[in-house]
Write a protein that holds these residues in place. Structure first.
Motif, mmCIF file in Angstrom:
data_model
loop_
_atom_site.group_PDB
_atom_site.id
_atom_site.type_symbol
_atom_site.label_atom_id
_atom_site.label_comp_id
_atom_site.label_asym_id
_atom_site.label_seq_id
_atom_site.Cartn_x
_atom_site.Cartn_y
_atom_site.Cartn_z
ATOM 1 N N ILE A 31 35.891 48.398 36.646
ATOM 2 C CA ILE A 31 36.766 49.179 36.800
ATOM 3 C C ILE A 31 36.361 48.760 38.281
ATOM 4 C CG2 ILE A 31 37.859 51.109 37.112
ATOM 5 C CD1 ILE A 31 37.229 51.265 33.985
ATOM 6 N N VAL A 32 37.387 48.505 39.271
ATOM 7 C CA VAL A 32 37.363 48.946 40.633
ATOM 8 C C VAL A 32 38.237 49.149 41.120
ATOM 9 C CG1 VAL A 32 37.173 47.238 42.746
ATOM 10 C CG2 VAL A 32 36.139 46.781 40.200
ATOM 11 N N THR A 33 37.745 51.352 41.628
ATOM 12 C CA THR A 33 39.399 51.608 42.320
ATOM 13 C C THR A 33 39.126 51.072 43.777
ATOM 14 O OG1 THR A 33 37.213 53.821 43.036
ATOM 15 C CG2 THR A 33 38.286 53.484 41.290
ATOM 16 N N GLY A 34 40.588 51.565 43.771
ATOM 17 C CA GLY A 34 40.956 50.780 45.310
ATOM 18 C C GLY A 34 40.798 49.765 45.201
ATOM 19 N N GLY A 92 39.259 51.353 23.513
ATOM 20 C CA GLY A 92 37.877 51.278 22.661
ATOM 21 C C GLY A 92 37.228 50.115 23.815
ATOM 22 N N ARG A 93 37.121 50.064 24.337
ATOM 23 C CA ARG A 93 36.383 49.112 25.315
ATOM 24 C C ARG A 93 35.121 49.868 25.620
ATOM 25 N NH1 ARG A 93 41.163 45.969 29.255
ATOM 26 N NH2 ARG A 93 41.809 48.275 29.213
ATOM 27 N N GLY A 94 34.396 48.929 26.588
ATOM 28 C CA GLY A 94 33.501 49.115 27.199
ATOM 29 C C GLY A 94 33.025 48.384 28.598
ATOM 30 N N PRO A 136 31.818 58.278 27.977
ATOM 31 C CA PRO A 136 31.468 57.264 26.799
ATOM 32 C C PRO A 136 31.715 55.983 26.151
ATOM 33 C CG PRO A 136 32.603 59.825 26.687
ATOM 34 C CD PRO A 136 32.801 59.380 27.887
ATOM 35 N N ALA A 137 32.183 55.474 27.764
ATOM 36 C CA ALA A 137 32.718 54.155 27.739
ATOM 37 C C ALA A 137 31.859 53.107 28.354
ATOM 38 C CB ALA A 137 34.163 53.262 28.085
ATOM 39 N N ILE A 138 30.764 53.696 29.140
ATOM 40 C CA ILE A 138 29.613 53.075 29.928
ATOM 41 C C ILE A 138 29.282 52.453 29.135
ATOM 42 C CG2 ILE A 138 27.424 53.542 31.296
ATOM 43 C CD1 ILE A 138 30.934 53.538 32.802
ATOM 44 N N ALA A 139 28.849 51.129 28.904
ATOM 45 C CA ALA A 139 27.893 50.493 28.398
ATOM 46 C C ALA A 139 26.617 50.594 28.626
ATOM 47 C CB ALA A 139 28.585 48.739 28.303
ATOM 48 N N PRO A 140 25.380 50.282 27.250
ATOM 49 C CA PRO A 140 24.305 50.184 28.009
ATOM 50 C C PRO A 140 24.126 49.226 29.413
ATOM 51 C CG PRO A 140 24.490 50.957 25.939
ATOM 52 C CD PRO A 140 25.609 50.124 26.357
#
Length: 307
Positions: A31-34, A92-94, A136-140
């Motif tokens: 995810i890239v804001t901007g 449901g994606r990481g 909660p969606a941040i992957a290990p």
């Protein structure tokens, strides 16, 4: 954490594509804001070319057509941030990479939300809320990368007047927000390092739409452009060079096991006591006590805290 360069072999003229040469990000989501203009767009292109699926949140989604995936987000509006996070979590994606790169600079005095100063609200509080809501969606093993600036050197957090209620200065407002960006990464790394590591960075000086609030006279006086609008400062980077440090911080194995650091020119920055927006990071932007205090205030203001 010690601010000491690693000797990466990269430098100020390295491009995002050069950083990612040979790197396979297939199956990774960023995810890239901007991510639809300036250095954010350059980062989006480089990550996509390396195989990543890139989601670009945009206040005006029609402006982000080059992104792999676009969704609506206004960092100045916490309800918009919540709606974006809810939509993403429902998928449901990481998230493997989150680059907090959107921002404003030297804007006229503007109040958003319950009266927050706009630089602090957009550049810091919006990203604080976004990352916490998406946690909660941040992957290990994920990386969170916050785009700060050498502008942080001009101001620490103004604890007695964060929202400039006693007189507005557009450059100090920008500077405080960039200090906040760096401190956010410091404390996020402390709280979240069991799952992800966080970094901040100075991308370098680049002529992009970030300068939309400056007129030609401002930039000529600063020595950035000549009277015809052409770049006049040889130290300025291209957008592709300006994007390099954020994609390096997001992907480099040299940073494995590290976090909370402020980076520049595709390496860890050295400490400085400068107040002139040059190389290095000032202590007030990486101070753990300041970072903890800012986190507590940000959680109080937004009502959001994943930890």
């Amino acid at each position: 954490m010690i601010q000491k360069p690693l000797g990466t072999g990269f430098g100020a003229r390295t491009t995002a594509a050069e950083v990612l040469a040979g790197v396979d990000l297939t199956g990774r989501l960023a995810i890239v804001t901007g991510g639809y203009s300036g250095i954010g767009l350059a980062a989006t292109r480089a990550l996509t070319q390396a195989g990543a699926h890139v989601v670009v949140p945009a206040r005006r989604p029609e402006a982000a057509r080059e992104a792999a995936e676009v969704d609506e987000l206004d960092l100045a509006d916490l309800d918009s941030v919540r709606r974006f996070a809810e939509r993403f979590l429902a998928s449901g994606r990481g998230i493997d990479i989150l680059i907090a790169g959107a921002g404003i600079m030297a804007a006229p005095e503007t109040r958003v939300g319950p009266g927050w100063e706009s630089h602090f609200a957009v550049n810091h509080l919006g990203h604080f809320a976004l990352v916490n809501l998406l946690w909660p969606a941040i992957a290990p093993g994920a990386r969170v990368v916050v785009v700060s600036s050498a502008g942080h050197q001009l101001s620490p957090i103004r604890w007695d007047d964060i929202h400039f209620d006693r007189g507005y200065d557009r450059w100090l407002a920008y500077a405080q927000s960039k200090t906040a960006n760096a401190l956010f990464a410091v404390q996020l790394d402390v709280l979240g390092r069991a799952r992800a590591r966080a970094f901040s960075l100075h991308p370098g000086a680049i002529l992009t739409p970030l300068q939309r609030h400056l007129d030609t006279a401002d930039m000529v006086a600063a020595g950035w452009i000549d009277e015809h609008g052409n770049p006049a400062d040889p130290s300025f980077k291209t957008p592709e060079q300006g994007a390099a440090t954020q994609v390096w911080a997001a992907t480099s194995p040299r940073l494995d096991g590290l976090g909370g650091l402020y980076c520049e020119d595709c390496d860890i920055a050295e400490p400085t006591d400068s107040t002139e927006m040059i190389a290095g990071v000032r202590d007030h932007a990486v101070d753990p006590a300041e970072a903890e205090r800012l986190w507590a205030l940000s959680a109080e203001l937004t009502g959001i805290n994943a930890f």
